[in-house]
Design a protein around this motif. Sequence first.
Motif, short mmCIF file in Angstrom:
data_model
loop_
_atom_site.label_atom_id
_atom_site.label_comp_id
_atom_site.label_asym_id
_atom_site.label_seq_id
_atom_site.Cartn_x
_atom_site.Cartn_y
_atom_site.Cartn_z
N SER A 107 17.27 -13.02 17.51
CA SER A 107 17.34 -11.85 18.37
C SER A 107 18.80 -11.56 18.73
CB SER A 107 16.52 -12.08 19.64
OG SER A 107 17.08 -13.12 20.42
N GLU A 108 19.01 -10.39 19.29
CA GLU A 108 20.38 -10.00 19.65
C GLU A 108 20.95 -10.92 20.73
OE1 GLU A 108 22.81 -5.97 21.09
OE2 GLU A 108 20.68 -5.89 20.54
N ALA A 109 20.12 -11.25 21.72
CA ALA A 109 20.58 -12.15 22.77
C ALA A 109 20.81 -13.56 22.23
CB ALA A 109 19.55 -12.19 23.91
N LEU A 111 21.66 -14.44 19.08
CA LEU A 111 22.87 -14.46 18.27
C LEU A 111 24.11 -14.42 19.15
CD1 LEU A 111 21.86 -12.11 15.32
CD2 LEU A 111 22.29 -14.56 15.19
N ALA A 112 24.05 -13.62 20.22
CA ALA A 112 25.20 -13.56 21.12
C ALA A 112 25.45 -14.91 21.78
CB ALA A 112 24.98 -12.49 22.17
N ALA A 121 24.91 -10.58 27.77
CA ALA A 121 23.52 -10.33 27.38
C ALA A 121 22.55 -10.95 28.36
CB ALA A 121 23.28 -10.86 25.97
N GLU A 125 19.81 -8.97 30.65
CA GLU A 125 18.39 -9.33 30.56
C GLU A 125 17.84 -9.67 31.94
OE1 GLU A 125 15.48 -12.50 28.19
OE2 GLU A 125 17.66 -12.50 27.89
N ASP A 203 31.58 -8.50 13.98
CA ASP A 203 30.43 -7.70 14.37
C ASP A 203 29.87 -6.92 13.18
OD1 ASP A 203 30.64 -8.57 16.98
OD2 ASP A 203 31.99 -6.93 17.56
N ASP A 207 26.25 -7.49 11.38
CA ASP A 207 25.30 -6.39 11.20
C ASP A 207 24.86 -6.29 9.74
OD1 ASP A 207 25.44 -5.79 13.87
OD2 ASP A 207 26.95 -4.20 13.62
N ARG A 210 22.36 -9.07 9.15
CA ARG A 210 21.07 -8.77 9.77
C ARG A 210 20.33 -7.69 8.99
NH1 ARG A 210 21.49 -8.06 16.17
NH2 ARG A 210 19.23 -8.24 15.87
N GLU A 214 16.63 -8.07 7.49
CA GLU A 214 15.60 -7.07 7.75
C GLU A 214 14.89 -6.66 6.47
OE1 GLU A 214 13.21 -4.69 10.08
OE2 GLU A 214 14.69 -6.19 10.72
#
Length: 381
Positions: A107-109, A111-112, A121, A125, A203, A207, A210, A214
């Motif tokens: 998830s984005e959180a 990975l961060a 993040a 949240e 970044d 992307d 990812r 996907e």
Amino acid sequence: MQPSTQIPDPLPWAKLAGPLAAAEDSLARLDERLAKSPIRAGFVARTHFTDATACLWLDGELVHLDDLVLHDAHMDIRAPTHELTRARAVLRTRRRVAEAKPDWALSEAGLATLRGRGGQADREEGRANRKQGEGRVVGEDEDGDQDAADLDAPLGVIETDPHLAAAVAAVDAANARAERTLAGSRPRPERDPLVYDPDWDEDARLDAWRAVVEQTRTLPPTLAAAIAADAWDTIAPLQHTPWLGRLLAAALLRARAKTRWHLPCLHAGLKAIPRERRRARDAAAQLAVQLEAITEAAAAGLNDHDRWLNQRTLLARKLAGRRATSKLPALLDYVLTRPIVSAGMIAEELGITPRAAQDLVAALGLREATGRRRYRAWGIP
């Protein structure tokens, strides 16, 4: 120019069918074995150490398993090296991924956080969760039903006082303004060009990776993990954590419910592949190597599990007739979670003295691992 990778279209199924079937079968067999295994927790804890040392081995660095265990327990016998520190970073990351929800790491959180940028993040949240909870009636769950324990409370009472809620909202707004002010007045310091490549856009590379992940949603989970690991090696999103890619590929297997009870040791599996084969240039050969690494990791896991379970069965016989307050069962459970244990580690874990720990080791009959008079350690081979 940023490197990119493309999934072969069409996929070379003639070259991938055999390795894919073997990887799927091996992973399923190991996970099914662990589903009802009495030593599942110990198996998972031990494999974290072996995969961390294998990760450094792939980078050309030798980290002894004993040193990593002692360093993790803060009982080093010498000053830790840079390689040992990196190995512990891999170890801690594996534990973080294994203990989280299956889909958290991708998830984005997640990975961060794994990149070391999870503070913002996490704050966002937390604010979102707090806003979702505003206006909820006391004793009311997510479905709108009241708990039986809160039926005595007056109906329609808001969980937080309106004045208190307004004060909290004002504090959040002030914090947000302060963060924007600090972000504008104190720009993020530039990275040292001697350590970081200024043209390396992490970044954008992340992307791109990812996006590849996907595209694998319609593929079998094992093949998707192989493509994710190979794409990470090609794109190299992060400059100084190249090992994170295989941990994310292992997390992908958990997120796709291929492995429910363990985090695959893809570094240890790749270590078993000969070096000349690990550097194949053909895209189909690269994917086949990744699949074979998954197979090797699962096969080694099966062998280790059966061996440790057999050793546990033999040692458990010595627990018969012991009093209920005996520390031997706790010692047996603890030694299954570490490749080696020292008297100091046992004493800290069980809350006893080092001398008593040595007596317990002698009573259980653990194997001497170091052969030293000082810094003695024991373990289950």
